[in-house]
Design a protein around this motif. Sequence first.
Motif, PDB file in Angstrom:
ATOM      1  N   ILE A   1      -6.458 -11.380 -10.537  1.00  0.00           N
ATOM      2  CA  ILE A   1      -5.302 -12.181  -9.964  1.00  0.00           C
ATOM      3  C   ILE A   1      -4.117 -11.146  -9.706  1.00  0.00           C
ATOM      4  N   CYS A   2      -4.017 -10.179 -11.068  1.00  0.00           N
ATOM      5  CA  CYS A   2      -2.831  -9.507 -11.027  1.00  0.00           C
ATOM      6  C   CYS A   2      -3.151  -8.216  -9.864  1.00  0.00           C
ATOM      7  N   SER A   3      -4.115  -8.155  -9.711  1.00  0.00           N
ATOM      8  CA  SER A   3      -4.709  -6.774  -8.647  1.00  0.00           C
ATOM      9  C   SER A   3      -4.405  -7.355  -7.300  1.00  0.00           C
ATOM     10  N   LEU A   4      -4.716  -8.707  -7.055  1.00  0.00           N
ATOM     11  CA  LEU A   4      -4.457  -9.301  -5.625  1.00  0.00           C
ATOM     12  C   LEU A   4      -3.042  -9.422  -5.535  1.00  0.00           C
ATOM     13  N   LEU A   5      -2.163  -9.697  -6.445  1.00  0.00           N
ATOM     14  CA  LEU A   5      -0.799  -9.942  -6.301  1.00  0.00           C
ATOM     15  C   LEU A   5      -0.050  -8.379  -6.080  1.00  0.00           C
ATOM     16  N   SER A   6      -0.602  -7.724  -6.964  1.00  0.00           N
ATOM     17  CA  SER A   6      -0.165  -6.201  -6.549  1.00  0.00           C
ATOM     18  C   SER A   6      -0.377  -5.816  -5.086  1.00  0.00           C
ATOM     19  N   LEU A   7      -1.412  -6.088  -4.590  1.00  0.00           N
ATOM     20  CA  LEU A   7      -1.969  -5.532  -3.397  1.00  0.00           C
ATOM     21  C   LEU A   7      -1.144  -6.423  -2.388  1.00  0.00           C
ATOM     22  N   LEU A   8      -0.840  -7.539  -2.732  1.00  0.00           N
ATOM     23  CA  LEU A   8       0.155  -8.399  -1.640  1.00  0.00           C
ATOM     24  C   LEU A   8       1.439  -7.734  -1.773  1.00  0.00           C
ATOM     25  N   LEU A   9       1.940  -7.242  -2.880  1.00  0.00           N
ATOM     26  CA  LEU A   9       3.174  -6.581  -2.909  1.00  0.00           C
ATOM     27  C   LEU A   9       3.294  -5.369  -2.384  1.00  0.00           C
ATOM     28  N   ILE A  10       2.084  -4.522  -2.274  1.00  0.00           N
ATOM     29  CA  ILE A  10       2.145  -3.173  -1.751  1.00  0.00           C
ATOM     30  C   ILE A  10       2.105  -3.313  -0.254  1.00  0.00           C
ATOM     31  N   TYR A  11       1.184  -4.218   0.142  1.00  0.00           N
ATOM     32  CA  TYR A  11       0.803  -3.965   1.448  1.00  0.00           C
ATOM     33  C   TYR A  11       1.829  -4.799   2.430  1.00  0.00           C
ATOM     34  N   SER A  12       2.678  -5.820   1.808  1.00  0.00           N
ATOM     35  CA  SER A  12       3.434  -6.463   2.364  1.00  0.00           C
ATOM     36  C   SER A  12       4.721  -5.573   2.731  1.00  0.00           C
ATOM     37  N   HIS A  13       5.584  -5.786   3.922  1.00  0.00           N
ATOM     38  CA  HIS A  13       6.893  -5.237   4.000  1.00  0.00           C
ATOM     39  C   HIS A  13       7.670  -5.876   3.268  1.00  0.00           C
ATOM     40  N   SER A  14       8.115  -5.229   1.988  1.00  0.00           N
ATOM     41  CA  SER A  14       8.721  -5.899   1.093  1.00  0.00           C
ATOM     42  C   SER A  14      10.135  -6.001   1.459  1.00  0.00           C
TER      43      SER A  14
END
Length: 90
Positions: free
Chosen positions: A40-53
Amino acid sequence: MANRLNSMIYIGAGIGCPIIGYIASKINHYRLIMASCAAICSLLSLLLIYSHSSYLPIRLLFILLFAIGFFSSSYILSFTLAKHLTIADT
């Protein structure tokens, strides 16, 4: 604002450690909880990295970083797991 966002990781870890520890001790599946929290933490981190924050709302960033801190706090279970796996000298 950046210091508040970064502090949400530590707040999430501070809240997550006792909750995840309590859940793990109740169901007694430490490795399963560690693996699922890591995924879950990996998926959330990928979401944060690859989204335009820069386009994400601030409230969503607060929630996302809190969740990353919460699920990454499962590292504390490794100490309990090591205690259960070692043999005590008597």
